[in-house]
Design a protein around this motif. Structure first.
Motif, PDB file in Angstrom:
ATOM      1  N   PRO A  32      11.001  -6.176   3.056  1.00  0.00           N
ATOM      2  CA  PRO A  32      11.080  -4.574   2.926  1.00  0.00           C
ATOM      3  C   PRO A  32      10.609  -3.829   3.953  1.00  0.00           C
ATOM      4  O   PRO A  32       9.232  -3.762   4.122  1.00  0.00           O
ATOM      5  N   ASN A  33      11.427  -3.577   5.126  1.00  0.00           N
ATOM      6  CA  ASN A  33      11.095  -2.924   6.185  1.00  0.00           C
ATOM      7  C   ASN A  33      12.175  -2.239   6.825  1.00  0.00           C
ATOM      8  O   ASN A  33      13.455  -2.329   6.464  1.00  0.00           O
ATOM      9  N   MET A  46       3.328 -11.680   4.071  1.00  0.00           N
ATOM     10  CA  MET A  46       2.364 -10.551   4.092  1.00  0.00           C
ATOM     11  C   MET A  46       2.246  -9.324   4.951  1.00  0.00           C
ATOM     12  O   MET A  46       2.879  -9.711   6.072  1.00  0.00           O
ATOM     13  N   LYS A  47       1.799  -8.424   4.833  1.00  0.00           N
ATOM     14  CA  LYS A  47       1.823  -7.125   5.724  1.00  0.00           C
ATOM     15  C   LYS A  47       0.826  -7.761   6.600  1.00  0.00           C
ATOM     16  O   LYS A  47      -0.159  -8.389   6.180  1.00  0.00           O
ATOM     17  N   ASP A  53       0.639  -0.407  11.781  1.00  0.00           N
ATOM     18  CA  ASP A  53       2.122  -0.399  11.682  1.00  0.00           C
ATOM     19  C   ASP A  53       2.471  -1.080  10.260  1.00  0.00           C
ATOM     20  O   ASP A  53       2.250  -2.349  10.035  1.00  0.00           O
ATOM     21  N   LYS A  54       2.570  -0.310   9.361  1.00  0.00           N
ATOM     22  CA  LYS A  54       3.026  -1.027   7.989  1.00  0.00           C
ATOM     23  C   LYS A  54       4.092  -1.648   7.800  1.00  0.00           C
ATOM     24  O   LYS A  54       4.440  -2.166   6.935  1.00  0.00           O
TER      25      LYS A  54
END
Length: 127
Positions: A32-33, A46-47, A53-54
């Motif tokens: 999801p980006n 993983m983030k 920067d999320k």
């Protein structure tokens, strides 16, 4: 049991070869980006904890396409050649891989054996 592609809650990924563990926030091919990145394999993601920067993420690992073990993307554990393969499976089926893969594996094995033979720097400075 394979995780859902929509996993959004933190779970833990563990490499079955080296024991690396890390929390993952997503499993699948489309993290999801806003950049609409599509991965070539279903991966544990993983983030990125090293950036504010999320939208940035790190790929932790995937499943070996032959034995289905959870393996990290570290070069000592797996390689990606159209699919993810753990190194034990690569070694078992080496003749089925291109020559370049065999040569890369031989170089890595040779460099590891050389690095383990290097004298300790403390020993070499003794007079």
């Amino acid at each position: 049991m394979e995780p859902s592609e929509k996993t959004q809650h933190p779970s833990t990924f563990e490499c079955e070869l080296c024991g690396l563990t890390a929390p993952y926030s997503y499993y699948g091919q489309k993290p999801p980006n806003p950049y609409s990145v599509a991965l070539l394999e279903k991966s544990y993601v993983m983030k990125d904890p090293f950036t504010p920067d999320k939208d940035k993420f790190l790929i932790l690992g995937s499943h070996c396409s032959l034995c289905c073990k959870h393996v990290c993307v570290g070069t000592d554990c797996s390689l990606f050649y159209s699919k993810r393969f753990c190194l034990p499976c690569v070694k078992l089926h080496l003749k089925e891989f291109p020559l370049e893969i065999k040569q890369d594996l031989e170089k890595k094995t040779h460099s590891k054996s050389q690095s383990s033979k290097k004298p300790d720097s403390k020993d070499s400075k003794k007079s």
